[in-house]
Design an enzyme around this catalytic site. Structure first.
Site, PDB file in Angstrom:
ATOM      1  N   ASP A 146      -7.395 -17.946  16.723  1.00  0.00           N
ATOM      2  CA  ASP A 146      -6.223 -17.152  17.127  1.00  0.00           C
ATOM      3  C   ASP A 146      -5.656 -17.677  18.454  1.00  0.00           C
ATOM      4  O   ASP A 146      -4.439 -17.873  18.595  1.00  0.00           O
ATOM      5  CB  ASP A 146      -6.659 -15.683  17.257  1.00  0.00           C
ATOM      6  CG  ASP A 146      -5.556 -14.783  17.752  1.00  0.00           C
ATOM      7  OD1 ASP A 146      -4.639 -14.477  16.963  1.00  0.00           O
ATOM      8  OD2 ASP A 146      -5.586 -14.383  18.930  1.00  0.00           O
TER       9      ASP A 146
ATOM     10  N   GLU B 192      -8.863  -9.181  14.693  1.00  0.00           N
ATOM     11  CA  GLU B 192      -8.221  -9.444  13.411  1.00  0.00           C
ATOM     12  C   GLU B 192      -9.121  -8.879  12.305  1.00  0.00           C
ATOM     13  O   GLU B 192     -10.312  -8.648  12.534  1.00  0.00           O
ATOM     14  CB  GLU B 192      -8.071 -10.957  13.198  1.00  0.00           C
ATOM     15  CG  GLU B 192      -7.266 -11.663  14.280  1.00  0.00           C
ATOM     16  CD  GLU B 192      -5.809 -11.268  14.292  1.00  0.00           C
ATOM     17  OE1 GLU B 192      -5.175 -11.293  13.234  1.00  0.00           O
ATOM     18  OE2 GLU B 192      -5.307 -10.912  15.370  1.00  0.00           O
TER      19      GLU B 192
ATOM     20  N   ARG C 219       0.832  -1.210   0.000  1.00  0.00           N
ATOM     21  CA  ARG C 219       0.000   0.000   0.000  1.00  0.00           C
ATOM     22  C   ARG C 219       0.870   1.266   0.000  1.00  0.00           C
ATOM     23  O   ARG C 219       2.048   1.203   0.343  1.00  0.00           O
ATOM     24  CB  ARG C 219      -0.898   0.011   1.240  1.00  0.00           C
ATOM     25  CG  ARG C 219      -1.884  -1.154   1.272  1.00  0.00           C
ATOM     26  CD  ARG C 219      -2.494  -1.351   2.640  1.00  0.00           C
ATOM     27  NE  ARG C 219      -1.497  -1.763   3.632  1.00  0.00           N
ATOM     28  CZ  ARG C 219      -1.747  -1.979   4.909  1.00  0.00           C
ATOM     29  NH1 ARG C 219      -2.959  -1.822   5.359  1.00  0.00           N
ATOM     30  NH2 ARG C 219      -0.787  -2.357   5.737  1.00  0.00           N
TER      31      ARG C 219
ATOM     32  N   LYS D 241      -1.910 -19.554  19.418  1.00  0.00           N
ATOM     33  CA  LYS D 241      -1.044 -19.105  20.524  1.00  0.00           C
ATOM     34  C   LYS D 241      -0.759 -20.241  21.503  1.00  0.00           C
ATOM     35  O   LYS D 241       0.379 -20.413  21.944  1.00  0.00           O
ATOM     36  CB  LYS D 241      -1.680 -17.904  21.222  1.00  0.00           C
ATOM     37  CG  LYS D 241      -1.713 -16.664  20.321  1.00  0.00           C
ATOM     38  CD  LYS D 241      -2.625 -15.583  20.893  1.00  0.00           C
ATOM     39  CE  LYS D 241      -2.620 -14.333  20.023  1.00  0.00           C
ATOM     40  NZ  LYS D 241      -3.688 -13.388  20.386  1.00  0.00           N
TER      41      LYS D 241
HETATM   42  N1  HSE Z   1      -6.758 -10.274  17.542  1.00  0.00           N
HETATM   43  C1  HSE Z   1      -5.803 -10.585  18.541  1.00  0.00           C
HETATM   44  C2  HSE Z   1      -6.454 -10.481  19.905  1.00  0.00           C
HETATM   45  C3  HSE Z   1      -4.633  -9.648  18.424  1.00  0.00           C
HETATM   46  O1  HSE Z   1      -7.572  -9.976  19.971  1.00  0.00           O
HETATM   47  O2  HSE Z   1      -5.891 -10.915  20.900  1.00  0.00           O
HETATM   48  C4  HSE Z   1      -3.443 -10.069  19.186  1.00  0.00           C
HETATM   49  O3  HSE Z   1      -2.950 -11.297  18.779  1.00  0.00           O
END
Ligand code: HSE
Length: 403
Positions: free
Chosen positions: A195, A184, A43, A199
């Site tokens: 997500d 996200e 961008r 992790k």
């Molecule tokens: N979308 C993620 C959260 C960002 O809400 O934790 C950090 O990894």
């Protein structure tokens, strides 16, 4: 030392800001000189203070011998994987906040870093600004890790907090989380637990030394939770949190799951609210440890990224050992074999006789006072598969694990 950034989104722009704002402090306290060389993004950013650094060609970074450290904040697997691999092969240290990349390709990239005698660091990939990779790997190195349980997604914790304390509905709270830049781009990864799964896979890989891939990990999100579940949890003295958990079972295997859980208000994770994250670690020598802080957001996440860049600059000729090897067989357990207690909200005819008949299938349940037509109870502890079989006759609207 020159640093390039690949991806000028929320975190990447935060990294540029932290380096610009705190370079003097970093020089004085950490004895390293960090300065930007290039910023890669497809961008345009006209008017940005960082416009002079912008490039659309990754080769500008790869061919620049002065750029020794590359920050990857693009997100997603491709083209991040291709670019990061090329940087490592060129002998550049790579720092990333990209949990999807680390969870899916960490074994390959760590091996590539080893082969090229450089570092691949990812402190920001779990828990944003919270130090967790180094504490787990270095500070707790004398321990066998027995359990890791975290609130590892800020968006879902924010949404659940708003549902619990502000009586907000799910969609309104999600919109607010997106406005604040926590969620996200596609919030599915947040609200469906994907997500958090990435992790916990990273933390479980560190704890076991074997790559744990997100595919196949039991993952449930928060989209089906209702205000009724939240209210009944309260009646049992609990709050509902999205818990990412890796735990050793008696057979030594690891049970890795992501799901909503009823957390007793007396537990330290119950008080973790809003966008905050926390990670509870149980070591065989240290006992219980809690790490707490901002798990998402521009500067908090950039803080962890820049700390990794400082580590690379301070140890440019050494390898930092935060990582794991390839996936091994026999590490993971079937979560359905794990002992658990379940919270159940079921629909009944409302007749006491029907309710008594249903409950007779499950002895020793703790039953809550509930509205007509709702039967709400917590089962005694048993193997999850057996509990699920016993619950088959119920018309269960919600089944939620207890932490
Ligand atoms: N979308 C993620 C959260 C960002 O809400 O934790 C950090 O990894």
């Amino acid at each position: 030392m020159k640093v390039a950034i690949m991806g000028f989104g929320v975190v990447g722009s935060g990294v540029a800001e932290v380096i610009a704002q705190n370079a003097d402090h970093i020089r004085a306290h950490s004895l390293v000189d960090l300065s930007l060389s290039h910023i890669l993004d497809i961008r345009d950013f006209p008017g940005s203070a960082f416009a002079p650094y912008m490039t659309k060609d990754v080769n500008d970074i790869l061919s620049d011998d002065e750029t020794k450290i590359v920050v990857e904040t693009m997100g997603g697997v491709e083209p991040a994987f291709t670019f990061v691999s090329a940087c490592l092969q060129k002998g550049k240290h790579v720092v990333t906040s990209n949990k999807e990349l680390v969870a899916k390709k960490g074994d390959v990239l760590l091996a590539l870093a080893r082969a090229n005698n450089v570092n691949f660091l990812f402190e920001a990939a779990v828990g944003g600004g919270i130090p967790i990779i180094r504490p787990l790997t270095i500070c707790l190195a004398a321990n066998r890790i027995r359990e890791i349980a975290g609130i590892l997604n800020g968006t879902t914790n924010f949404i659940l907090s708003k549902m619990i304390t502000d009586n907000m509905d799910f969609q309104t709270a999600l919109r607010l989380a997106q406005e604040k830049g926590y969620a996200e781009k596609d919030p599915t990864a947040d609200v469906e637990g994907i997500d958090a799964c990435r992790k916990i896979c990273i933390l479980a890989s560190l704890a076991t030394g074997s790559h744990i891939y997100p595919d196949g990990i039991l993952t449930e999100g928060i989209t089906k939770l209702t205000k009724d579940d939240v209210a009944y949890a309260e009646a049992f003295g609990c709050v509902i949190k999205l818990i990412a958990r890796a735990k050793t079972l008696e057979n030594g295997r690891w049970c890795v799951t992501v799901s909503p859980a009823l957390v007793p208000k007396t537990h330290m994770l119950a008080g973790v609210n809003d966008v905050f994250n926390a990670c509870f670690v149980r070591g065989d020598m240290v006992g219980d440890v809690l790490l707490y802080g901002q798990g998402a957001g521009k500067l908090a996440t950039a803080s962890a990224v820049v700390a990794d860049a400082i580590d690379c600059a301070q140890h440019s000729d050494k390898r930092r050992i935060y990582g794991w090897g390839e996936a091994k067989d026999g590490v993971l357990a079937d979560p359905m074999e794990a002992p658990v207690r379940l919270f159940v909200r079921a629909k009944t005819s409302g007749k006491a006789a029907d309710t008594a008949k249903l409950l007779s299938a499950l002895s020793g349940c703790e039953v809550a006072d509930s509205a007509d037509g709702d039967l709400v109870f917590i089962t005694p502890e048993a193997k999850e598969k057996d509990l699920r079989d016993a619950l088959a006759p119920f018309d269960a609207a919600s089944v939620i694990r207890l932490f």
